[in-house]
Motif scaffolding. Structure first.
Motif, PDB file in Angstrom:
ATOM      1  N   LYS A 144       0.824  -1.205   0.000  1.00 34.54           N
ATOM      2  CA  LYS A 144       0.000   0.000   0.000  1.00 34.54           C
ATOM      3  C   LYS A 144       0.859   1.256   0.000  1.00 34.54           C
ATOM      4  O   LYS A 144       0.581   2.227  -0.717  1.00 34.54           O
ATOM      5  CB  LYS A 144      -0.927  -0.003   1.218  1.00 34.54           C
ATOM      6  CG  LYS A 144      -2.012  -1.073   1.182  1.00 34.54           C
ATOM      7  CD  LYS A 144      -3.006  -0.822   0.071  1.00 34.54           C
ATOM      8  CE  LYS A 144      -4.146  -1.839   0.095  1.00 34.54           C
ATOM      9  NZ  LYS A 144      -5.118  -1.619  -1.006  1.00 34.54           N
TER      10      LYS A 144
ATOM     11  N   ALA B 290      -6.529   8.003  -6.910  1.00 36.47           N
ATOM     12  CA  ALA B 290      -6.215   6.995  -5.903  1.00 36.47           C
ATOM     13  C   ALA B 290      -7.461   6.489  -5.183  1.00 36.47           C
ATOM     14  O   ALA B 290      -7.480   5.351  -4.719  1.00 36.47           O
ATOM     15  CB  ALA B 290      -5.230   7.547  -4.880  1.00 36.47           C
ATOM     16  N   TRP B 291      -8.499   7.327  -5.099  1.00 36.11           N
ATOM     17  CA  TRP B 291      -9.657   6.918  -4.316  1.00 36.11           C
ATOM     18  C   TRP B 291     -10.991   7.161  -5.029  1.00 36.11           C
ATOM     19  O   TRP B 291     -11.802   6.252  -5.160  1.00 36.11           O
ATOM     20  CB  TRP B 291      -9.672   7.660  -2.979  1.00 36.11           C
ATOM     21  CG  TRP B 291     -10.773   7.193  -2.070  1.00 36.11           C
ATOM     22  CD1 TRP B 291     -10.781   6.079  -1.291  1.00 36.11           C
ATOM     23  CD2 TRP B 291     -12.042   7.830  -1.872  1.00 36.11           C
ATOM     24  NE1 TRP B 291     -11.976   5.972  -0.616  1.00 36.11           N
ATOM     25  CE2 TRP B 291     -12.774   7.042  -0.946  1.00 36.11           C
ATOM     26  CE3 TRP B 291     -12.632   8.987  -2.379  1.00 36.11           C
ATOM     27  CZ2 TRP B 291     -14.062   7.373  -0.534  1.00 36.11           C
ATOM     28  CZ3 TRP B 291     -13.908   9.322  -1.958  1.00 36.11           C
ATOM     29  CH2 TRP B 291     -14.607   8.523  -1.041  1.00 36.11           C
TER      30      TRP B 291
ATOM     31  N   HIS C  60       0.823   3.974  -3.093  1.00 38.32           N
ATOM     32  CA  HIS C  60       0.419   5.370  -2.897  1.00 38.32           C
ATOM     33  C   HIS C  60       1.595   6.327  -3.047  1.00 38.32           C
ATOM     34  O   HIS C  60       1.400   7.478  -3.472  1.00 38.32           O
ATOM     35  CB  HIS C  60      -0.247   5.526  -1.534  1.00 38.32           C
ATOM     36  CG  HIS C  60      -1.628   4.941  -1.481  1.00 38.32           C
ATOM     37  ND1 HIS C  60      -2.734   5.604  -1.948  1.00 38.32           N
ATOM     38  CD2 HIS C  60      -2.075   3.725  -1.045  1.00 38.32           C
ATOM     39  CE1 HIS C  60      -3.810   4.856  -1.786  1.00 38.32           C
ATOM     40  NE2 HIS C  60      -3.445   3.704  -1.238  1.00 38.32           N
TER      41      HIS C  60
ATOM     42  N   TYR D 260      -4.281  13.176  -6.937  1.00 39.50           N
ATOM     43  CA  TYR D 260      -4.099  12.006  -6.076  1.00 39.50           C
ATOM     44  C   TYR D 260      -5.431  11.542  -5.500  1.00 39.50           C
ATOM     45  O   TYR D 260      -5.751  10.350  -5.514  1.00 39.50           O
ATOM     46  CB  TYR D 260      -3.127  12.337  -4.950  1.00 39.50           C
ATOM     47  CG  TYR D 260      -3.029  11.247  -3.915  1.00 39.50           C
ATOM     48  CD1 TYR D 260      -2.311  10.076  -4.171  1.00 39.50           C
ATOM     49  CD2 TYR D 260      -3.673  11.378  -2.693  1.00 39.50           C
ATOM     50  CE1 TYR D 260      -2.239   9.065  -3.226  1.00 39.50           C
ATOM     51  CE2 TYR D 260      -3.603  10.376  -1.741  1.00 39.50           C
ATOM     52  CZ  TYR D 260      -2.888   9.223  -2.015  1.00 39.50           C
ATOM     53  OH  TYR D 260      -2.832   8.222  -1.083  1.00 39.50           O
TER      54      TYR D 260
END
Length: 483
Positions: free
Chosen positions: A153, A211-212, A157, A207
């Motif tokens: 992880k 990323a999410w 990231h 990001y």
């Protein structure tokens, strides 16, 4: 925690029953459309990153100097006075969106939208490289925290942060130029706080999104998916499932397989028990980046990426059935109705697009490579001397050529007049401006009244001329001394 959620028209698979987020983990897929999209993504990313490096006419291919009100676009130079062209540009973009959506559906979303290009072309590739294929990613997301999971992880990231910073700096280079960006990066951020804050804000947004947030941007925020139903009709190109051929779906038995290859689109006798060609393998669902089931019909979450087409074709080839069960087609074509390419909606959108593009082209072609504005100097409109009437003007010149040029100025009037110019030729660099004072005098005796003064400006680089007129003011013809 990622789980296997069955999508439906009533609830998104990216949302749990309790309303919490269920992250979508699309499976890897290979095929003709995936290969073509990979090439398209690589080309678009290369163009985006190369534009600040490519120089045309001594300036970057794209440089939007908002602070200096200077704009360089592929060899052409613009300033704030050219903002009126943006109206035609936006109209052309808007009508092209209508036209191509009515014709080709959501081809923009699946093939050229920056959200799809960077998510599928960069961030998901990093994720697959670090965390493995879909099943491995789901297991990792469901597993308890361990040193191995933490390491993966953190590595993922960290890579996302680095890529987001690189993209944000590339974005900033369009506004401060590449040379200035390199200089800014080498200095203390406190010396350029605005640039630093903008870069960090853009990197943070990238990001967070890639990323999410991911597919939620297309589903929740982007209005295009909700507007497509108003732009499309039954003859627009979409990705759809051939219900007549695929239903009733059911698992295939080994003895029902057809080992010989078949040609796409050829009819094939139904399998025993009148089953359709869909074997309900759910391969089209697990490869979808928005987590929908295309077999439920056209949905606003579909971005037209064609991953389900490649996935279904691969399964059909393996079981010896014709490809094209899921394919690019129109709603009419999927239901066996005649297809129509030219229809009133498409013709109307095409006509509007043609008008917008023609207006933009005419605006660009008639745009002079320089500006010449004649202004009257503040104060009294005219000055009376013992023997003359004098007006004072100021000629504001701006060179909009990509390179330097010489502007020649000539003054003429229908009456006998004397002109005073400091320079008849002005040398200007690209987007440099100059204010030229001009004095015009006529004899006071016999002054007939106001008349027009003409200023001719010729651009030495292009040879284009522009004539400007100004009103010479003076006393009324009936004016007499001593009255």
């Amino acid at each position: 925690m990622a789980t296997r959620e069955k999508p439906s028209l009533q609830r998104l698979s990216s949302i749990h029953k309790d309303g919490s987020r269920n992250h979508v983990h699309p499976a890897d897929v290979k095929g003709r459309f995936v290969r073509r999209r990979t090439v398209a993504y690589a080309a678009l990313i290369a163009i985006y990153l190369a534009l600040p490096f490519v120089r045309i006419g001594g300036a970057p291919a794209v440089f939007l100097d908002v602070a200096g009100r200077r704009f360089f676009l592929f060899g052409a130079t613009f300033n704030a006075q050219d903002f009126w062209l943006v109206v035609f540009l936006l109209a052309a973009i808007g009508f092209s969106l209508l036209f191509f959506t009515a014709w080709l559906g959501r081809v923009w979303c699946g093939w050229a939208c920056p959200q799809t290009v960077f998510l599928e072309g960069v961030y998901r590739r990093i994720e697959r490289w670090i965390e493995g294929p879909r099943e491995a990613r789901i297991r990792l997301a469901s597993a308890p925290w361990s040193p191995g999971k933490i390491a993966r992880k953190v590595l993922k990231h960290a890579a996302f942060v680095v890529v987001s910073l690189l993209l944000s700096h590339a974005f900033l280079s369009f506004f401060v130029s590449l040379g200035s960006l390199v200089e800014i990066v080498q200095r203390d951020p406190r010396e350029n706080p605005a640039a630093f804050l903008w870069t960090m804000a853009v990197a943070g947004a990238l990001y967070f999104n890639f990323a999410w947030f991911r597919e939620q941007l297309c589903i929740v925020i982007c209005p295009y998916g909700r507007l497509q139903s108003a732009m499309q009709d039954d003859h627009s190109l979409v990705i759809g499932y051939d219900v007549g051929r695929g239903e009733p779906r059911g698992k295939i038995r080994r003895e029902e397989r057809h080992p010989l290859p078949v040609v796409s689109g050829e009819p094939l006798p139904k399998a025993p028990a009148e089953k359709g060609d869909c074997v309900d393998c759910n391969r089209c669902v697990v490869v979808c980046p928005t987590g929908i089931d295309i077999r439920d019909g056209l949905q606003l979450e579909c971005i037209g990426c064609a991953q389900c087409v490649d996935a279904c074709d691969d399964v059909m080839i393996k079981i010896g059935r014709p490809t094209g069960l899921i394919r690019y087609d129109s709603q009419a074509g999927l239901t066996g109705q005649p297809k129509r390419t030219f229809r009133p909606r498409l013709v109307a959108y095409g006509a509007l697009l043609l008008v917008a593009c023609t207006s933009l082209a005419l605006g660009l072609s008639r745009r002079t490579p320089f500006e010449a504005n004649l202004l009257r100097v503040r104060g009294a409109p005219f000055v009376l001397t013992d023997d003359a009437v004098r007006n004072q003007f100021e000629l504001h010149l701006v060179n909009k050529n990509p390179g330097p040029t010489d502007l020649m100025v000539e003054v003429s009037a229908p009456l006998e007049a004397s002109f005073t110019l400091p320079h008849h030729k002005v040398h200007l660099e690209s987007l440099e401006s100059f204010r030229l004072p001009i004095f015009v005098s006529v004899p006071r005796e016999g002054f007939p009244g106001a008349f027009e003064v003409r200023i001719d400006v010729e651009d030495g680089a292009s040879g284009k001329r522009r004539a400007i007129e100004a009103r010479f003011l003076g006393p009324a013809p009936s004016h007499k001394e001593g009255t």
